[in-house]
Write a protein that holds these residues in place. Structure first.
Motif, PDB file in Angstrom:
ATOM      1  N   VAL A  96      66.600 -77.190  46.001  1.00  0.00           N
ATOM      2  CA  VAL A  96      67.246 -77.549  47.259  1.00  0.00           C
ATOM      3  C   VAL A  96      68.196 -76.439  47.677  1.00  0.00           C
ATOM      4  O   VAL A  96      69.012 -75.983  46.875  1.00  0.00           O
ATOM      5  N   ASP A  97      68.090 -76.002  48.908  1.00  0.00           N
ATOM      6  CA  ASP A  97      68.989 -74.987  49.484  1.00  0.00           C
ATOM      7  C   ASP A  97      69.095 -73.719  48.638  1.00  0.00           C
ATOM      8  O   ASP A  97      70.152 -73.120  48.546  1.00  0.00           O
ATOM      9  N   GLY A  98      68.005 -73.338  47.983  1.00  0.00           N
ATOM     10  CA  GLY A  98      68.003 -72.108  47.205  1.00  0.00           C
ATOM     11  C   GLY A  98      68.729 -72.189  45.870  1.00  0.00           C
ATOM     12  O   GLY A  98      68.896 -71.174  45.193  1.00  0.00           O
ATOM     13  N   LYS A  99      69.160 -73.391  45.468  1.00  0.00           N
ATOM     14  CA  LYS A  99      69.906 -73.536  44.205  1.00  0.00           C
ATOM     15  C   LYS A  99      69.064 -73.138  43.000  1.00  0.00           C
ATOM     16  O   LYS A  99      69.555 -72.480  42.088  1.00  0.00           O
TER      17      LYS A  99
ATOM     18  N   ALA B 130      69.877 -70.126  40.388  1.00  0.00           N
ATOM     19  CA  ALA B 130      69.994 -70.432  38.960  1.00  0.00           C
ATOM     20  C   ALA B 130      68.964 -69.651  38.145  1.00  0.00           C
ATOM     21  O   ALA B 130      69.266 -69.166  37.056  1.00  0.00           O
ATOM     22  N   LEU B 131      67.752 -69.524  38.679  1.00  0.00           N
ATOM     23  CA  LEU B 131      66.697 -68.776  37.991  1.00  0.00           C
ATOM     24  C   LEU B 131      67.075 -67.300  37.872  1.00  0.00           C
ATOM     25  O   LEU B 131      66.920 -66.697  36.812  1.00  0.00           O
ATOM     26  N   THR B 132      67.585 -66.722  38.942  1.00  0.00           N
ATOM     27  CA  THR B 132      68.004 -65.321  38.920  1.00  0.00           C
ATOM     28  C   THR B 132      69.098 -65.103  37.881  1.00  0.00           C
ATOM     29  O   THR B 132      69.040 -64.163  37.085  1.00  0.00           O
ATOM     30  N   THR B 133      70.083 -65.986  37.866  1.00  0.00           N
ATOM     31  CA  THR B 133      71.190 -65.886  36.911  1.00  0.00           C
ATOM     32  C   THR B 133      70.684 -66.036  35.473  1.00  0.00           C
ATOM     33  O   THR B 133      71.059 -65.260  34.590  1.00  0.00           O
TER      34      THR B 133
END
Length: 90
Positions: A42-45, A49-52
């Motif tokens: 949702v909304d790029g969350k 989180a995946l990038t981090t």
């Protein structure tokens, strides 16, 4: 681009915990790294989180990893430093 490599990831959001599952072969995308992420899509969350999580798991800075394709898809393409150590393929 010199100094970078492409990493394809198959993301599964809403997981119980963040975890790298391993490599699998996708008939369209080729070899992809399966990753489970706790965040909802949702909304790029989940992308954030995946990038981090990938940056931490690969031992690289968050600023050196870029989502280049698949913002709304389960299979995503990242540009990462060429010297980043990827998980071993089985």
């Amino acid at each position: 681009m010199s100094g970078t490599q492409t990493l394809r990831v198959k993301a599964t959001p809403n997981a119980s915990k963040n975890k790298i599952i391993g490599w699998e072969h996708d008939h369209l995308a080729g070899d992809v790294l399966r990753v489970r992420i706790q965040s909802p899509p949702v909304d790029g969350k989940a992308n954030k989180a995946l990038t981090t999580y990938l940056a931490k798991a690969l031992g690289i800075s968050k600023s050196s990893i870029t989502l280049t394709k698949g913002q709304t898809s389960r299979i995503k393409t990242f540009e990462i430093p060429a010297n980043a150590a990827l998980p071993e393929k089985e």
